[in-house]
Design a protein around this motif. Structure first.
Motif, PDB file in Angstrom:
ATOM      1  N   LEU A 210      44.098   3.136 -34.834  1.00 20.45           N
ATOM      2  CA  LEU A 210      45.261   2.962 -35.698  1.00 20.45           C
ATOM      3  C   LEU A 210      45.340   3.987 -36.819  1.00 20.45           C
ATOM      4  CD1 LEU A 210      45.321  -0.930 -35.982  1.00 20.45           C
ATOM      5  CD2 LEU A 210      47.015   0.507 -34.844  1.00 20.45           C
ATOM      6  N   GLU A 211      44.336   4.864 -36.920  1.00 19.37           N
ATOM      7  CA  GLU A 211      44.325   5.831 -38.019  1.00 19.37           C
ATOM      8  C   GLU A 211      45.601   6.678 -38.073  1.00 19.37           C
ATOM      9  OE1 GLU A 211      42.114   8.406 -41.027  1.00 19.37           O
ATOM     10  OE2 GLU A 211      41.462   6.558 -40.082  1.00 19.37           O
ATOM     11  N   PRO A 212      46.094   7.222 -36.945  1.00 22.12           N
ATOM     12  CA  PRO A 212      47.328   8.006 -37.025  1.00 22.12           C
ATOM     13  C   PRO A 212      48.513   7.186 -37.521  1.00 22.12           C
ATOM     14  CG  PRO A 212      46.161   8.484 -34.993  1.00 22.12           C
ATOM     15  CD  PRO A 212      45.487   7.294 -35.604  1.00 22.12           C
ATOM     16  N   PHE A 213      48.617   5.935 -37.078  1.00 20.46           N
ATOM     17  CA  PHE A 213      49.708   5.067 -37.545  1.00 20.46           C
ATOM     18  C   PHE A 213      49.580   4.800 -39.037  1.00 20.46           C
ATOM     19  CE2 PHE A 213      50.646   0.526 -38.504  1.00 20.46           C
ATOM     20  CZ  PHE A 213      52.035   0.621 -38.529  1.00 20.46           C
ATOM     21  N   HIS A 214      48.383   4.438 -39.475  1.00 16.69           N
ATOM     22  CA  HIS A 214      48.190   4.122 -40.888  1.00 16.69           C
ATOM     23  C   HIS A 214      48.397   5.356 -41.773  1.00 16.69           C
ATOM     24  CE1 HIS A 214      45.573   0.458 -39.652  1.00 16.69           C
ATOM     25  NE2 HIS A 214      46.825   0.109 -39.835  1.00 16.69           N
ATOM     26  N   ASN A 215      48.028   6.521 -41.256  1.00 14.38           N
ATOM     27  CA  ASN A 215      48.198   7.759 -42.006  1.00 14.38           C
ATOM     28  C   ASN A 215      49.647   7.948 -42.435  1.00 14.38           C
ATOM     29  OD1 ASN A 215      47.655  10.537 -42.928  1.00 14.38           O
ATOM     30  ND2 ASN A 215      48.682  11.158 -41.049  1.00 14.38           N
ATOM     31  N   HIS A 216      50.556   7.830 -41.483  1.00 13.40           N
ATOM     32  CA  HIS A 216      51.969   7.995 -41.810  1.00 13.40           C
ATOM     33  C   HIS A 216      52.518   6.797 -42.571  1.00 13.40           C
ATOM     34  CE1 HIS A 216      52.917  11.301 -38.596  1.00 13.40           C
ATOM     35  NE2 HIS A 216      52.396  11.789 -39.707  1.00 13.40           N
ATOM     36  N   LEU A 217      52.053   5.609 -42.234  1.00 12.67           N
ATOM     37  CA  LEU A 217      52.544   4.391 -42.885  1.00 12.67           C
ATOM     38  C   LEU A 217      52.410   4.464 -44.397  1.00 12.67           C
ATOM     39  CD1 LEU A 217      53.470   1.363 -42.731  1.00 12.67           C
ATOM     40  CD2 LEU A 217      51.023   0.792 -42.574  1.00 12.67           C
ATOM     41  N   VAL A 218      51.221   4.844 -44.892  1.00 10.15           N
ATOM     42  CA  VAL A 218      50.997   4.814 -46.337  1.00 10.15           C
ATOM     43  C   VAL A 218      51.782   5.912 -47.047  1.00 10.15           C
ATOM     44  CG1 VAL A 218      48.790   3.642 -46.242  1.00 10.15           C
ATOM     45  CG2 VAL A 218      48.826   6.124 -46.057  1.00 10.15           C
ATOM     46  N   MET A 219      51.932   7.071 -46.409  1.00 10.45           N
ATOM     47  CA  MET A 219      52.694   8.141 -47.048  1.00 10.45           C
ATOM     48  C   MET A 219      54.189   7.822 -47.054  1.00 10.45           C
ATOM     49  SD  MET A 219      50.764  11.715 -46.020  1.00 10.45           S
ATOM     50  CE  MET A 219      50.868  11.553 -44.242  1.00 10.45           C
ATOM     51  N   GLN A 220      54.682   7.236 -45.970  1.00 16.03           N
ATOM     52  CA  GLN A 220      56.100   6.882 -45.922  1.00 16.03           C
ATOM     53  C   GLN A 220      56.435   5.780 -46.921  1.00 16.03           C
ATOM     54  OE1 GLN A 220      55.961   6.953 -41.281  1.00 16.03           O
ATOM     55  NE2 GLN A 220      58.129   6.950 -41.832  1.00 16.03           N
ATOM     56  N   SER A 221      55.579   4.781 -47.027  1.00 21.24           N
ATOM     57  CA  SER A 221      55.847   3.703 -47.978  1.00 21.24           C
ATOM     58  C   SER A 221      55.751   4.208 -49.411  1.00 21.24           C
ATOM     59  CB  SER A 221      54.883   2.535 -47.756  1.00 21.24           C
ATOM     60  OG  SER A 221      53.533   2.943 -47.903  1.00 21.24           O
ATOM     61  N   GLY A 222      54.779   5.095 -49.694  1.00 21.22           N
ATOM     62  CA  GLY A 222      54.666   5.667 -51.029  1.00 21.22           C
ATOM     63  C   GLY A 222      55.887   6.479 -51.401  1.00 21.22           C
ATOM     64  N   ALA A 223      56.410   7.228 -50.432  1.00 16.89           N
ATOM     65  CA  ALA A 223      57.613   8.023 -50.675  1.00 16.89           C
ATOM     66  C   ALA A 223      58.808   7.123 -50.975  1.00 16.89           C
ATOM     67  CB  ALA A 223      57.906   8.913 -49.470  1.00 16.89           C
ATOM     68  N   TYR A 224      59.025   6.135 -50.120  1.00 15.38           N
ATOM     69  CA  TYR A 224      60.190   5.253 -50.260  1.00 15.38           C
ATOM     70  C   TYR A 224      60.132   4.430 -51.547  1.00 15.38           C
ATOM     71  CZ  TYR A 224      63.167   1.183 -49.347  1.00 15.38           C
ATOM     72  OH  TYR A 224      64.080   0.164 -49.455  1.00 15.38           O
ATOM     73  N   GLN A 225      58.998   3.806 -51.819  1.00 13.75           N
ATOM     74  CA  GLN A 225      58.903   2.903 -52.958  1.00 13.75           C
ATOM     75  C   GLN A 225      58.957   3.621 -54.298  1.00 13.75           C
ATOM     76  OE1 GLN A 225      55.271   0.812 -52.014  1.00 13.75           O
ATOM     77  NE2 GLN A 225      56.366  -0.785 -50.872  1.00 13.75           N
ATOM     78  N   ASN A 226      58.751   4.948 -54.275  1.00 18.78           N
ATOM     79  CA  ASN A 226      58.786   5.712 -55.512  1.00 18.78           C
ATOM     80  C   ASN A 226      59.836   6.817 -55.480  1.00 18.78           C
ATOM     81  OD1 ASN A 226      56.321   4.700 -57.201  1.00 18.78           O
ATOM     82  ND2 ASN A 226      55.652   4.789 -55.065  1.00 18.78           N
ATOM     83  N   ALA A 227      60.701   6.774 -54.447  1.00 17.00           N
ATOM     84  CA  ALA A 227      61.846   7.675 -54.348  1.00 17.00           C
ATOM     85  C   ALA A 227      61.442   9.133 -54.537  1.00 17.00           C
ATOM     86  CB  ALA A 227      62.920   7.280 -55.367  1.00 17.00           C
ATOM     87  N   THR A 228      60.414   9.543 -53.803  1.00 15.36           N
ATOM     88  CA  THR A 228      59.900  10.898 -53.953  1.00 15.36           C
ATOM     89  C   THR A 228      59.662  11.536 -52.586  1.00 15.36           C
ATOM     90  OG1 THR A 228      58.130  12.230 -54.938  1.00 15.36           O
ATOM     91  CG2 THR A 228      57.479  10.117 -54.013  1.00 15.36           C
TER      92      THR A 228
END
Length: 313
Positions: A210-228
């Motif tokens: 699951l490492e590849p999935f989690h890798n993108h998951l955390v960066m995408q959520s960080g981007a969205y939740q902080n509008a960056t």
């Protein structure tokens, strides 16, 4: 008038244990020249971009260990990067192992710097969330960042550069929401994030798979939740017997991946990033001042006993 940064995310393939700085810097320079050809304002390199991922070995020899660190930046071997950047008018971010002497004591950090188009260092970050172990484990591979680095002591600053507000973080930092939120509260518009993420060190297969999935998951959520914007730049491929996951990508403030590497080697992806794209999210869905209620989180946790009551003075 739109505020844009054309950014190049410069993924690196494997770096061997005995590759010289000159060899590695020549690869970085080639990617920089390619980025300049695409009219990039900024090129972002991975974590520990000048060496192999050396924390995979329990290195005992002090001289050998020191050889993986930079004692000055720029130094004789890295100066060509700064000179080329200034000559071509392109900025860069660079991850490296940093060694400083303070009060007669060696201090070691996993660091990154932000360099402007004149070749001047405008920001430095030191990795806060160190993964792995300090002691050698009985497993196929080691992850000894806690042994070879101190916890970063510079916080999560942001810098006004390239016409926007930029921040940096490194690898495991991406998994922790406070990394993005601290920068988000400072109005960050682009986070430059280098990483070296190996699999096959001895973790359960379910985690590795699951490492590849989690890798993108955390960066995408960080981007969205902080509008960056988040620019996640990887070391990739089979490096000294261990697979690095790669997946270098550029993520919009919407959380969408808008560019991604397709190989496990040296590869550049480019995106023209509108820094105002995050404005509607910050004005509405993630308007921190209007919607965020940190005092209520504290009150609820006190009442439920999740944390001890806050002391009052």
């Amino acid at each position: 008038m739109a505020r844009t940064i054309t950014v190049g995310a410069a993924q690196l393939g494997p770096i061997a244990r005995h590759d010289t700085r000159r060899q590695t810097v020549s690869r970085l320079l080639e990617l920089m020249r390619e980025a300049h050809g695409f009219r990039c304002d900024l090129i972002a390199y991975p974590e520990l971009a000048l060496t192999t991922f050396f924390p995979r070995w329990p290195i005992e020899d002090e001289a050998e260990l020191d050889s993986f660190y930079e004692t000055e930046m720029p130094g004789p071997e890295t100066r060509p990067l700064f000179e080329e950047a200034a000559r071509r008018g392109i900025g860069f971010s660079l991850g490296f192992a940093e060694l400083v002497i303070e009060n007669g004591r060696k201090r070691r950090f996993n660091s990154s710097i932000l360099v402007d188009k004149t070749g001047r260092i405008v920001g430095k970050y030191r990795k806060v969330h160190l993964p792995g172990h300090s002691d050698v484990m009985d497993r196929p591979g080691q992850h000894l960042e806690k042994r070879f680095f101190e916890v970063g002591d510079l916080g999560f600053p942001v810098w006004r550069a390239f016409g926007g507000i930029l921040g940096m973080c490194i690898c495991n930092d991406r998994r922790w929401p406070e990394t993005y939120r601290v920068m988000g509260l400072q109005g960050v518009e682009m986070v430059l994030l280098g990483y070296n993420s190996p699999i096959g060190l001895g973790d359960p297969f379910e985690l590795d798979a699951l490492e590849p999935f989690h890798n993108h998951l955390v960066m995408q959520s960080g981007a969205y939740q902080n509008a960056t914007w988040v620019v996640g730049v990887a070391k990739a491929g089979l490096e000294e017997g261990f697979n690095m996951i790669g997946q270098t990508c550029i993520i919009a403030p919407s959380g969408e991946i808008v560019a991604q590497c397709a190989t496990m080697g040296d590869e550049l992806i480019v995106r023209k990033c509108d820094l105002d794209m995050g404005a509607p999210y910050r004005a509405d869905i993630f308007n921190f001042a209007y919607h965020r209620r940190i005092e209520h989180y504290k009150l609820i946790t006190e009442r439920t006993g999740a944390i001890p009551p806050l002391e009052t003075t």
